[in-house]
Scaffold this active site. Sequence first.
Site, PDB file in Angstrom:
ATOM      1  N   GLY A 182     -42.074  -7.399 -39.667  1.00 27.19           N
ATOM      2  CA  GLY A 182     -41.254  -8.246 -38.756  1.00 27.19           C
ATOM      3  C   GLY A 182     -39.953  -7.512 -38.025  1.00 27.19           C
ATOM      4  CB  ALA A 183     -38.038  -4.949 -39.044  1.00 26.58           C
ATOM      5  N   GLY A 184     -40.215  -4.308 -36.321  1.00 28.57           N
ATOM      6  CA  GLY A 184     -40.000  -3.349 -35.028  1.00 28.57           C
ATOM      7  C   GLY A 184     -40.942  -2.021 -35.456  1.00 28.57           C
TER       8      GLY A 184
ATOM      9  CB  SER B   8     -45.218  -5.107 -40.408  1.00 30.58           C
ATOM     10  OG  SER B   8     -44.672  -6.092 -39.444  1.00 30.58           O
TER      11      SER B   8
ATOM     12  CB  ALA C 161     -50.325  -2.742 -35.341  1.00 34.41           C
TER      13      ALA C 161
ATOM     14  CG  ASP D 172     -47.643  -1.778 -31.655  1.00 34.23           C
ATOM     15  OD1 ASP D 172     -46.970  -0.998 -31.077  1.00 34.23           O
ATOM     16  OD2 ASP D 172     -46.987  -2.999 -32.040  1.00 34.23           O
TER      17      ASP D 172
HETATM   18  C1  MEV Z   1     -42.288  -3.824 -29.138  1.00 34.94           C
HETATM   19  O1  MEV Z   1     -42.782  -3.336 -30.421  1.00 34.94           O
HETATM   20  C2  MEV Z   1     -42.523  -2.724 -27.909  1.00 34.94           C
HETATM   21  C3  MEV Z   1     -42.502  -3.677 -26.567  1.00 34.94           C
HETATM   22  O2  MEV Z   1     -42.600  -2.477 -25.673  1.00 34.94           O
HETATM   23  C4  MEV Z   1     -43.544  -4.415 -26.286  1.00 34.94           C
HETATM   24  C5  MEV Z   1     -44.799  -3.828 -26.214  1.00 34.94           C
HETATM   25  O3  MEV Z   1     -45.251  -2.600 -25.893  1.00 34.94           O
HETATM   26  O4  MEV Z   1     -45.816  -4.719 -26.506  1.00 34.94           O
HETATM   27  C6  MEV Z   1     -41.079  -3.877 -26.408  1.00 34.94           C
END
Ligand code: MEV
Length: 326
Positions: free
Chosen positions: A113-115, A118, A120, A163
């Site tokens: 949950g940190a970008g 995870s 995906a 992702d």
């Molecule tokens: C989020 O990880 C990335 C964003 O560009 C949103 C997206 O692309 O769905 C902020």
Amino acid sequence: MTVSSAPGKLYLFGEHAVVYGEPAIACAVDRRVTATVERRDDDRLRVRAPDLRLDSFAAEFGERADGGVAVDADEGAVAAALGYVRGAVESAYDHVGERAGLDVTVESDLPLGAGLSSSAAVVVATLHAAVRAMDGDIREETLAERAYRVESDVQDGDASRMDTYCTTVGGAVRVEGEEGERLEAPELPLAVGYDGGSGNTGELVADVRELKETYGFAADTVGAIGDIVRAGRPAVESGDLDEVGRLMDFDHGLLSALGVSARSLDEMVWAAREGGAAGAKLTGAGGGGCVVALDPEGTALRALELAPACEEAFAAPLDREGVRAE
Ligand code: MEV
């Protein structure tokens, strides 16, 4: 029993702007989600996920003595988190044309949950392992597309193709609209700093959209992020790390201008830069979570570890392999 793993990914350039059709470049990183799938004698689906915490949902699962699943989390969050695993298994059923009873265990060495995508990686690894458990086969493009649809369903249509594509194929990839392509990239010595938190992707995307619709200069900023991606591609492909770092710094500045950075992220970015990074930026939606630093000397990692805002730091070299059977 089948075991599959899929890597996390981080954005080198282009998050947020990619929502409006600009290109983005991301890298799969050497931290994985692993799914283990075993056929059952009955037709039930049983999910065990010791460290499942996905995007804005958090759930912890533990086994009960009677063999059921004891859940330590609120019901809505559990339903949402389970949705990824369940959606992946349903998609596997649809792909192979069979509904076998399955035991699914999902484990992660990604900060969740940190970008770092995870969710995906959970969907891709689970779908891959479940298809194989039912003696099926799935091609990369089909897997990426199916995984995208699962994420999109669970997230009410708000999912990024980047992702699931990057996690499936691995390496460095460029996505623009519905098209994804692999980039030839040399070694990228990346380091990640994690503040222990996460931002709310939906809210952050909505805030950027509002800014973009209110101010022409905010729309221009989104366009300028696209220009960074266009300039970044040859730099990535030729391994010009100084240029990649410079563009990462610039991208972070524009993302900050759009309001999606956070004090903790800025502190980690500056710690990495002062520690010798060629460049550093937030990665993903922002608001909290992770930064990525280009760390050719290996010194920025140490600087991140020492930064007060940083809860965890790790080297995250480019992983050329996407989903794989273990
Ligand atoms: C989020 O990880 C990335 C964003 O560009 C949103 C997206 O692309 O769905 C902020």
